[in-house]
Design an enzyme around this catalytic site. Structure first.
Site, PDB file in Angstrom:
ATOM      1  N   TYR A 163       5.124  -7.496   8.441  1.00 46.21           N
ATOM      2  CA  TYR A 163       3.456  -6.717   8.356  1.00 46.21           C
ATOM      3  C   TYR A 163       3.635  -7.699   6.761  1.00 46.21           C
ATOM      4  CZ  TYR A 163       0.219  -3.676   5.893  1.00 46.21           C
ATOM      5  OH  TYR A 163      -0.807  -3.230   5.775  1.00 46.21           O
ATOM      6  N   ASP A 244       6.657 -14.556   1.886  1.00 47.29           N
ATOM      7  CA  ASP A 244       6.028 -13.537   1.691  1.00 47.29           C
ATOM      8  C   ASP A 244       6.899 -12.423   0.753  1.00 47.29           C
ATOM      9  OD1 ASP A 244       4.556 -10.744   1.652  1.00 47.29           O
ATOM     10  OD2 ASP A 244       4.062 -10.439   3.494  1.00 47.29           O
ATOM     11  N   LYS A 271       0.630  -6.307  -5.450  1.00 47.92           N
ATOM     12  CA  LYS A 271       1.209  -5.512  -5.844  1.00 47.92           C
ATOM     13  C   LYS A 271       1.703  -5.443  -6.943  1.00 47.92           C
ATOM     14  CE  LYS A 271       1.885  -3.685  -1.381  1.00 47.92           C
ATOM     15  NZ  LYS A 271       1.333  -2.370  -0.686  1.00 47.92           N
TER      16      LYS A 271
END
Length: 435
Positions: A163, A244, A271
């Site tokens: 993801y 990522d 984040k």
């Protein structure tokens, strides 16, 4: 009726019981949900937050605690899916935001804070250049597009169950709303099969993108050998390696890549690095990133109204330099490692088919004793027991993701870890016949 059928029926009965108690105990959250369905599809604007019969609605938070619309208190072991590392209203972050608000929010111009923040991010994670965005999704979209342009190749290697944001979901192989790139789907942690795929698509392969530990797919770490193979093979065929680290950059002072010893061509972020504000970034080698240099006649465009908004720049800078120092990162992740080891010890002592995976301050529960090497392994574990665990933890005042993911924030201490361990121990005892 077979033993398996009896067990499944018992799990279903337990789930029905806890859900009935949940509905009875949360009338205000239910009312909010019913109202929300009139103006948002399914009463929701962020899919991951939905679960049946309806999601709890939170009304306030402080430190590592939150309170819902019906007055229940929870220890926040979700930590906003890793973004809430600083807890709620950290005083240093709050002071930085207050100071920024005194001088305005969005200037429509360059400001004095963004260069300081950019330098802090580059120095922390070993980047030569960085550019800011507003989310990890956006950072990954730009990094993938940049890699395809730089290499002049079309194909993007991703991993089943991975993801990388709202338009990069590969659970079950992919999503109908994924960005329309030419994907090559590989199996996470499968060294030989992935090496073969890279060789097969070598001439057209622009990049390989992955998390060094898959987050949403169950906190599944990549083996060091797997990541080193990817680094060697991408260099061999002229493709870029993109890590990522939207979630995993919190796992060590220099991100998880610094522990593994693999240097990617590009890294994406998001984040917590924005200090709780909307944030994303991508960066890496200067020769690649400088394709965005607006002084060039062939410069790539990169727009984004809020890319350098003063609230994110200020909160992010304060958090990264004054709060989440290298020592703080090491301490938080050591606490997470100790907690996961403690919880796994409880599972082993109970003889339960249950385990917690992860690294440092990220962990996830799985109801199996089999090794979890990729998201497909995680998906084979008992999902009904995971749902039962979720509702039982809510009843004990533990807030976590419905999918069983948990993260630690800085305000979590020994008392909170003890509370979680006690709740897990009670679950193991109360649900012994189901495990």
């Amino acid at each position: 009726m077979s033993e398996t059928s009896l067990r499944n029926a018992s799990i279903d009965a337990a789930l029905n019981e806890v859900k009935e108690a949940y509905v009875t105990g949360n009338p205000n959250s239910l009312a909010r949900y019913v109202e929300a369905t009139g103006v948002m599809p399914g009463g929701n604007t962020r899919t991951v937050l939905h679960y049946a019969p309806f999601p709890l609605a939170m009304t306030r938070a402080a430190g590592c605690r939150m309170w819902d619309a019906d007055g229940h208190e929870f220890v926040d072991f979700l930590g906003e899916y890793t973004a809430g590392l600083y807890g709620h209203s950290h005083p240093v972050i709050r002071a930085a935001l207050d100071k920024a608000l005194d001088s305005g929010i969005s200037y429509g111009a360059s400001n004095m804070t963004e260069v300081r923040f950019a330098r802090a991010v580059c120095e922390r994670f070993g980047l030569e250049r960085v550019r800011f965005t507003n989310s990890g999704t956006e950072a990954n979209l730009l990094a993938i597009s940049l890699a395809r342009i730089y290499t002049r190749r079309p194909k993007v290697m991703v991993f089943n169950g991975g993801y990388h944001g709202a338009v990069f979901g590969f659970a079950g192989g992919g999503s109908p709303i994924n960005a329309p790139f030419d994907y090559v789907l590989a199996t996470y942690n499968d060294i030989e099969a992935t090496r073969t795929l890279i060789a097969e698509h070598a001439a057209a392969l622009a990049l390989v993108i992955l998390e060094p530990m898959i987050g949403s797919g169950g906190c599944v770490p990549a083996s060091h050998d797997f990541l080193h193979m990817l680094r060697a093979e991408t260099e061999r065929v002229g493709a870029l390696l993109v890590l990522d680290e939207v979630m995993t950059s919190r796992l060590a002072p220099g991100g998880l890549q610094s522990v593994i010893g693999v240097k990617p061509d590009l890294t994406t972020f998001g984040k917590y690095i924005g200090g709780g504000m909307s944030f994303g970034a991508f960066g890496g080698r200067a020769e690649i990133m400088d394709l965005f240099d607006p002084r060039r006649s062939d410069a790539l465009p990169h727009a984004g109204t809020f890319n350098n908004n003063i609230l994110t720049m200020s909160a992010g800078l304060a958090g990264l330099t004054d709060v989440y120092t290298a020592d703080a990162a090491r301490a938080l992740n050591a606490r997470g490692d100790a907690l996961r080891e403690r919880l796994n010890g409880l599972c082993k002592a109970a003889g339960a088919a249950m385990q917690f995976t992860g690294i440092g301050s990220m962990l996830a529960v799985h109801f199996t004793t089999a090794p979890i090497r990729n998201p497909a392994d995680a998906a084979k574990a008992d999902q009904k027991l995971k749902e039962l665990f979720f509702f039982d933890m809510l009843a004990h005042g533990i807030w976590l993701a419905r999918r069983g993911m948990m993260t630690l924030c800085l305000p979590i201490g020994d008392a909170e870890c003890d509370k979680l361990a006690a709740a897990v121990q009670e679950f193991l005892e109360a649900r012994r016949s189901l495990l």
